[in-house]
Design a protein around this motif. Structure first.
Motif, PDB file in Angstrom:
ATOM      1  N   GLU A  38      61.092  18.998  -4.018  1.00 59.78           N
ATOM      2  CA  GLU A  38      59.913  19.455  -4.752  1.00 59.78           C
ATOM      3  C   GLU A  38      59.542  20.880  -4.358  1.00 59.78           C
ATOM      4  OE1 GLU A  38      56.529  16.913  -5.108  1.00 59.78           O
ATOM      5  OE2 GLU A  38      57.726  15.086  -4.905  1.00 59.78           O
ATOM      6  N   HIS A  58      61.138  13.962  -8.367  1.00 62.77           N
ATOM      7  CA  HIS A  58      60.193  14.870  -9.010  1.00 62.77           C
ATOM      8  C   HIS A  58      60.585  16.296  -8.641  1.00 62.77           C
ATOM      9  CE1 HIS A  58      56.269  16.060 -10.712  1.00 62.77           C
ATOM     10  NE2 HIS A  58      56.337  17.013  -9.800  1.00 62.77           N
ATOM     11  N   PRO A  59      60.483  17.224  -9.629  1.00 61.36           N
ATOM     12  CA  PRO A  59      60.130  17.043 -11.035  1.00 61.36           C
ATOM     13  C   PRO A  59      61.293  16.468 -11.835  1.00 61.36           C
ATOM     14  CG  PRO A  59      60.672  19.324 -10.624  1.00 61.36           C
ATOM     15  CD  PRO A  59      60.706  18.635  -9.283  1.00 61.36           C
ATOM     16  N   TRP A 292      53.741  22.749 -10.103  1.00 59.88           N
ATOM     17  CA  TRP A 292      54.552  21.775  -9.396  1.00 59.88           C
ATOM     18  C   TRP A 292      54.003  20.349  -9.475  1.00 59.88           C
ATOM     19  CZ3 TRP A 292      52.504  26.218  -7.216  1.00 59.88           C
ATOM     20  CH2 TRP A 292      51.299  26.070  -6.527  1.00 59.88           C
ATOM     21  N   ALA A 295      55.308  16.976 -14.580  1.00 64.09           N
ATOM     22  CA  ALA A 295      56.547  16.211 -14.519  1.00 64.09           C
ATOM     23  C   ALA A 295      57.756  17.071 -14.853  1.00 64.09           C
ATOM     24  CB  ALA A 295      56.482  15.026 -15.475  1.00 64.09           C
TER      25      ALA A 295
END
Length: 296
Positions: A38, A58-59, A292, A295
């Motif tokens: 991330e 994620h993302p 950030w 999604a």
């Protein structure tokens, strides 16, 4: 999940990340650990990542990348065959024997300790940015600003903090619950709760007798753990949970695991969401929507 330090010392993280010249910037990164992945994307370097581990969900562009396995059960062949020019490893990655083999294969490898607590997200941002030859100033400042925005409102809450029992798994009958020194313990404290388990570090099975004496007001789980248990009603029928005040009040909070526990760029937002669930009448400010946290 294993016991971890509650606060990531920035100096230790930075020491683990050697400075690279512009000519030596990595272009084929394998990122192991959801918080690190991330962070790479939050720094705008997601296009350099060619593979991730299974905790990196994620993302969405990270979740779509090839996966090399679970961070604590890494393979060697799949990683080596991808020919990365940087293997970015969480300090929790392993097993140690595999990490030793990867070092022996002379893969460019940097370890960033996966701490938890108020300073951890910004410290990881600085460490990852230094490794990638990027400027972390804006990202680290935003992460610190979002975290601090919740400090005063949470400090003003009245009464005793709710006793919050974090349950890692219900799959084997006896709940596996968090003691001291875990990311769950750190997030509970950050959100204005109290972990009633003080007698040990890490995770251990919980008996019905011990659960009755702990008397948690709230049971906190990862959403997938609740699904695997068969849902709320099934979870509350587990003997070690059925005897608690939390079960009597049906006060159960389920959250996405990486969001709750990573202490990456979304940590302040996870802190806010958990705090809102723990303190329904307490005013907490909204946090800015950050790139950030989306999604995509």
């Amino acid at each position: 999940m294993i016991p971890r330090r509650l606060l990531l010392p920035a100096a230790a993280a930075l020491a683990a990340a050697p400075r690279l010249t512009r000519a030596g910037l990595p272009r084929r990164i394998i990122s192991i650990g959801g918080a690190l992945t991330e962070t790479v994307f939050a720094l705008g370097a997601g296009d350099r990542v060619v593979a991730v581990d299974s905790t990196s969900r994620h993302p969405a562009p990270a979740a779509a990348l090839p996966r090399v396995g679970y961070m604590r059960a890494l393979p060697t062949e799949g990683i080596v065959s991808l020919a990365p020019d940087l293997l970015l490893l969480s300090g929790d990655a392993g097993p140690r024997e595999v990490v030793a083999v990867l070092r022996a294969a002379r893969l460019p490898l940097v370890v960033v300790e996966d701490g938890a607590g108020p300073g951890a997200p910004a410290a990881k941002a600085r460490a990852v940015a230094r490794t990638l030859g990027l400027d972390s100033t804006a990202l680290a400042a935003a992460l610190e600003e979002d975290w601090v925005a919740l400090d005063a409102p949470l400090a003003r809450r009245a009464g005793r903090p709710p006793r919050v029992l974090f349950v890692l798994s219900l799959a084997r009958g006896a709940p596996l619950v968090s003691g001291r020194g875990t990311h769950a313990d750190a997030m509970i404290a950050a959100a204005g709760g109290e972990n009633p388990v003080h007698s040990y570090e890490g995770f251990r099975p919980l008996s019905a007798e011990a659960a009755a004496s702990l008397a948690p007001d709230v049971i906190l789980l990862m959403d997938h753990a609740l699904r695997e248990a068969g849902g709320l009603d099934a979870a509350l029928r587990v003997p070690a949970l059925a005897v608690t005040p939390a079960a009597a009040a049906r006060r159960v909070i389920a959250m996405d695991g990486p969001y709750l526990l990573n202490f990456g760029p979304r940590a302040a937002h996870a802190r806010r969401d958990l705090a809102r669930a723990l303190h329904p009448g307490l005013y907490l400010p909204s946090l800015p929507e950050r790139p950030w946290t989306a999604a995509a």
